[in-house]
Motif scaffolding. Structure first.
Motif, PDB file in Angstrom:
ATOM      1  N   ALA A 262      -0.141  -9.826  -1.731  1.00  0.00           N
ATOM      2  CA  ALA A 262      -0.737  -8.625  -0.448  1.00  0.00           C
ATOM      3  C   ALA A 262       0.509  -7.952   0.413  1.00  0.00           C
ATOM      4  CB  ALA A 262      -1.609  -9.054   0.178  1.00  0.00           C
ATOM      5  N   GLN A 263       1.292  -8.725   0.651  1.00  0.00           N
ATOM      6  CA  GLN A 263       2.363  -8.629   1.654  1.00  0.00           C
ATOM      7  C   GLN A 263       3.153  -7.736   0.935  1.00  0.00           C
ATOM      8  OE1 GLN A 263       3.664 -11.994   2.581  1.00  0.00           O
ATOM      9  NE2 GLN A 263       2.794 -12.193   4.776  1.00  0.00           N
ATOM     10  N   ALA A 264       3.108  -7.694  -0.495  1.00  0.00           N
ATOM     11  CA  ALA A 264       4.400  -6.434  -0.908  1.00  0.00           C
ATOM     12  C   ALA A 264       4.085  -5.339  -0.821  1.00  0.00           C
ATOM     13  CB  ALA A 264       4.619  -7.452  -2.169  1.00  0.00           C
ATOM     14  N   ARG A 265       2.297  -5.337  -1.236  1.00  0.00           N
ATOM     15  CA  ARG A 265       1.514  -3.927  -1.503  1.00  0.00           C
ATOM     16  C   ARG A 265       1.880  -3.285  -0.200  1.00  0.00           C
ATOM     17  NH1 ARG A 265      -1.573  -7.174  -5.043  1.00  0.00           N
ATOM     18  NH2 ARG A 265      -3.271  -7.440  -2.887  1.00  0.00           N
ATOM     19  N   GLN A 266       1.272  -4.674   1.109  1.00  0.00           N
ATOM     20  CA  GLN A 266       0.890  -3.422   2.288  1.00  0.00           C
ATOM     21  C   GLN A 266       2.927  -2.628   2.740  1.00  0.00           C
ATOM     22  OE1 GLN A 266       0.024  -6.972   4.054  1.00  0.00           O
ATOM     23  NE2 GLN A 266      -0.838  -5.116   6.022  1.00  0.00           N
ATOM     24  N   LEU A 267       4.532  -3.649   2.086  1.00  0.00           N
ATOM     25  CA  LEU A 267       5.492  -3.531   1.914  1.00  0.00           C
ATOM     26  C   LEU A 267       6.046  -1.722   1.376  1.00  0.00           C
ATOM     27  CD1 LEU A 267       7.245  -6.918   2.518  1.00  0.00           C
ATOM     28  CD2 LEU A 267       6.949  -5.084   4.081  1.00  0.00           C
ATOM     29  N   SER A 268       4.748  -1.716   0.644  1.00  0.00           N
ATOM     30  CA  SER A 268       5.155  -0.637  -0.813  1.00  0.00           C
ATOM     31  C   SER A 268       5.058   0.332   0.078  1.00  0.00           C
ATOM     32  CB  SER A 268       4.374  -1.244  -1.522  1.00  0.00           C
ATOM     33  OG  SER A 268       3.301  -0.875  -1.781  1.00  0.00           O
ATOM     34  N   LEU A 269       3.898   0.995   0.982  1.00  0.00           N
ATOM     35  CA  LEU A 269       2.809   1.481   1.746  1.00  0.00           C
ATOM     36  C   LEU A 269       3.750   2.167   3.395  1.00  0.00           C
ATOM     37  CD1 LEU A 269      -0.500   0.415   0.169  1.00  0.00           C
ATOM     38  CD2 LEU A 269       0.427   2.751  -0.761  1.00  0.00           C
ATOM     39  N   ASN A 270       4.493   0.502   3.506  1.00  0.00           N
ATOM     40  CA  ASN A 270       5.059   1.485   4.768  1.00  0.00           C
ATOM     41  C   ASN A 270       3.827   0.660   5.431  1.00  0.00           C
ATOM     42  OD1 ASN A 270       7.919   1.926   3.715  1.00  0.00           O
ATOM     43  ND2 ASN A 270       6.962   4.093   3.857  1.00  0.00           N
ATOM     44  N   LEU A 271       2.726  -0.199   5.653  1.00  0.00           N
ATOM     45  CA  LEU A 271       2.158  -0.818   6.766  1.00  0.00           C
ATOM     46  C   LEU A 271       2.288  -1.790   6.974  1.00  0.00           C
ATOM     47  CD1 LEU A 271      -0.725  -0.567   4.655  1.00  0.00           C
ATOM     48  CD2 LEU A 271      -0.003   0.851   6.557  1.00  0.00           C
TER      49      LEU A 271
END
Length: 273
Positions: A262-271
């Motif tokens: 979940a954190q990796a997806r947030q990082l990929s979206l610059n969130l």
């Protein structure tokens, strides 16, 4: 059991770096000989220059010994213990120490374990690690001790003998900087990322380009990376830098965590996380 000298780390460091220490010592002797000869011959203009050279070389000789004591002796800064606390490790944990055959970090950490275990992975390769002092350090190492808490293994920077997502904590104490190519450093960190579980942590200690290291190493400090460069390298390898601790300006400790999916997806979206 024979008790170790409080300066055994300095002795090993001097043995590995004997050409540098010998040349510095001889430089001091030559400078004082020039002072003596100049005074006898009446060449007074040479005396201040020779004295300045002797004082400068003597300063760097003493500064190097002080730094070695702080970094390698049991009564010094003990960065491996600082990393252990930063990672909130327990005496029952299974850890990985990425090593270059020096073994000091693994041996010191093993004293803090009870039922825990350390996988010591030696990734030394003479083509990647060209430092002559590291070769001398390895040549003088005694055989690996037999200890049920220590598992000695060989590996490569791009291939550890461990399965995916199998380890919670990996230690690297002055190891990554021994790989002078940026691609080799990135490959090593990516391989660590592979074996770490989500929320697993990498605990890294490296000398950085700081005011203290400029004073201790002189021009040699130009080869060190800044703390910001180490942060960028960890982030590029997919880690989240969580904690940092500077130890008297000599060495900088980092704790960086592997993100969850979940954190990796947030990082990929610059969130923000």
């Amino acid at each position: 059991m024979k008790r170790k000298s409080p300066y055994s780390g300095v002795v090993r460091h001097m043995r590995a770096n004997w050409p540098t220490y010998l040349l510095t010592y001889l430089g001091v002797i030559v400078a004082f000989l020039v002072v003596g000869i100049s005074l006898q011959a009446g060449w007074l203009s040479f005396v201040p220059l020779a004295l300045a050279a002797a004082l400068l070389l003597g300063y760097f000789f003493g500064a190097a010994l002080w730094a070695a004591h702080q970094l390698y002796d049991l009564t010094g800064l003990r960065p491996d213990d600082v990393l252990f606390e930063m990672g909130r490790c327990e005496s029952e944990d299974t850890l990985v120490v990425v090593d270059l055959g020096v073994r000091d970090t693994a041996l010191r950490l093993s004293r803090r374990l009870t039922t825990g275990k350390i996988h010591v992975i030696d990734v030394y390769n003479p083509q990647w690690n060209t430092s002559q002092k590291l070769k001398r350090y390895r040549a003088h190492q005694p055989p690996a001790p037999q200890d049920p808490r220590l598992v000695w293994q060989n590996g490569r920077i791009d291939l550890f003998p461990l399965p995916n997502k199998s380890i919670n904590t990996v230690f690297l104490c002055q190891v990554v900087s021994e790989f002078w190519q940026q691609g080799d450093r990135a490959a090593l960190l990516q391989e660590i990322n592979r074996i770490l579980t989500p929320n697993g942590r990498i605990l890294l200690a490296e000398r950085v380009r700081s005011q203290t290291n400029w004073l201790v190493m002189g021009p040699g400090a130009v080869n060190l990376q800044s703390a910001e460069q180490w942060r960028d390298l960890l982030r590029e390898a997919g880690f989240i830098v969580q904690k940092e601790q500077d130890l008297q300006g000599l060495i900088h400790c980092f704790r960086a965590d592997k993100p969850t999916p979940a954190q990796a997806r947030q990082l990929s979206l610059n969130l923000p996380i």
